[in-house]
Write an enzyme that holds these catalytic residues in place. Structure first.
Site, short mmCIF file in Angstrom:
data_model
loop_
_atom_site.label_atom_id
_atom_site.label_comp_id
_atom_site.label_asym_id
_atom_site.label_seq_id
_atom_site.Cartn_x
_atom_site.Cartn_y
_atom_site.Cartn_z
N ASN A 42 1.00 -1.16 0.25
CA ASN A 42 0.17 -0.47 0.10
C ASN A 42 1.10 0.87 -0.08
O ASN A 42 2.39 1.71 0.44
CB ASN A 42 -0.83 0.21 1.47
CG ASN A 42 -0.86 0.04 2.76
OD1 ASN A 42 0.62 -1.28 2.78
ND2 ASN A 42 -1.02 0.29 3.42
N GLU A 44 0.43 4.89 0.32
CA GLU A 44 -0.58 6.13 0.92
C GLU A 44 -0.17 7.87 -0.01
O GLU A 44 0.97 7.93 -0.23
CB GLU A 44 -0.86 6.22 2.33
CG GLU A 44 -1.14 4.88 2.59
CD GLU A 44 -1.49 5.00 4.52
OE1 GLU A 44 -1.62 5.24 5.59
OE2 GLU A 44 -2.32 3.87 4.82
N CYS A 53 -3.87 0.66 -2.63
CA CYS A 53 -4.00 -0.67 -1.87
C CYS A 53 -2.82 -1.55 -2.60
O CYS A 53 -2.34 -1.63 -3.69
CB CYS A 53 -5.17 -1.91 -2.08
SG CYS A 53 -6.58 -0.85 -1.36
N GLU A 55 -2.31 -4.61 -3.41
CA GLU A 55 -2.82 -5.74 -4.48
C GLU A 55 -3.16 -5.15 -5.89
O GLU A 55 -3.09 -5.19 -6.56
CB GLU A 55 -4.38 -6.81 -4.17
CG GLU A 55 -5.03 -6.25 -3.60
CD GLU A 55 -5.96 -5.76 -2.27
OE1 GLU A 55 -4.51 -5.17 -1.09
OE2 GLU A 55 -6.30 -6.36 -1.13
N CYS A 82 -10.12 -4.85 0.66
CA CYS A 82 -10.81 -4.23 0.42
C CYS A 82 -12.07 -5.02 -0.92
O CYS A 82 -11.78 -5.25 -2.18
CB CYS A 82 -10.99 -2.93 0.84
SG CYS A 82 -10.11 -2.19 -1.21
N CYS A 85 -10.90 -3.33 -4.22
CA CYS A 85 -9.38 -4.70 -4.67
C CYS A 85 -10.31 -6.07 -5.20
O CYS A 85 -9.81 -6.77 -6.17
CB CYS A 85 -8.21 -4.92 -3.69
SG CYS A 85 -7.69 -3.71 -3.69
N1 THU Z 1 -5.53 -1.69 2.34
C1 THU Z 1 -4.89 -2.65 1.38
O1 THU Z 1 -3.70 -1.79 1.02
N2 THU Z 1 -5.71 -3.46 0.72
C2 THU Z 1 -6.55 -3.89 2.03
O2 THU Z 1 -7.26 -4.58 0.95
C3 THU Z 1 -7.64 -3.02 2.30
C4 THU Z 1 -6.42 -1.49 2.87
C5 THU Z 1 -4.59 -0.01 2.31
C6 THU Z 1 -4.96 0.57 1.77
C7 THU Z 1 -4.49 1.57 3.53
O3 THU Z 1 -3.24 2.21 2.75
C8 THU Z 1 -4.10 1.11 5.22
O4 THU Z 1 -3.99 -0.46 4.26
C9 THU Z 1 -5.75 1.68 5.64
O5 THU Z 1 -6.81 1.86 5.01
#
Ligand code: THU
Length: 120
Positions: A42, A44, A53, A55, A82, A85
């Protein structure tokens, strides 16, 4: 490669996550049908909704290498994926999505994760 080994790739990748806001590091690993493994994390951003994200990062990296839907066997993630994804897994036609949920290693088909999903 076993699902447990693929998750291990995702775990190792998670150390490179860029998550200064949530502090929640996520790693992903896409297993291609030719045996290659492409990882993602991930990433940000100060403008929060622009974060990516893990994936989707892995799948985007695979696409940049020329991979197309149908060529990804499995994706492993260190967290439950999520909703957005899950739509990507449909698009790429992955056989299974492997992730840790409440301490258990699950392997699900995309249609189990997102039934009756949107298609064009
Ligand atoms: N996140 C992912 O990388 N993948 C997901 O499917 C769920 C959420 C990350 C996004 C964000 O940077 C952190 O988790 C908190 O939500």
């Amino acid at each position: 490669m076993t699902d447990a080994e693929l998750v291990q790739h995702a775990r190792i990748a998670a150390a490179n996550a860029y998550a200064p806001y949530s502090k929640f590091h996520v790693g992903a690993a896409a297993l291609l049908r030719d045996g290659r493994v492409i990882t993602g994390v991930n990433v940000e951003n100060a403008s929060y909704p622009l974060g990516v994200c893990a994936e989707r990062c892995a799948l985007a990296r695979a696409v940049a290498e020329g991979v197309r839907p149908g060529e990804v066997e499995a994706v492993a993630i260190t967290a439950s994926p999520c909703g957005g994804c899950r739509q990507w897994f449909h698009e790429f036609g992955v056989d299974r999505v492997v992730f840790l949920h409440e301490g258990e290693l699950l392997a699900r088909r995309p249609d189990e994760l997102l039934p009756d999903s949107f298609v064009l």
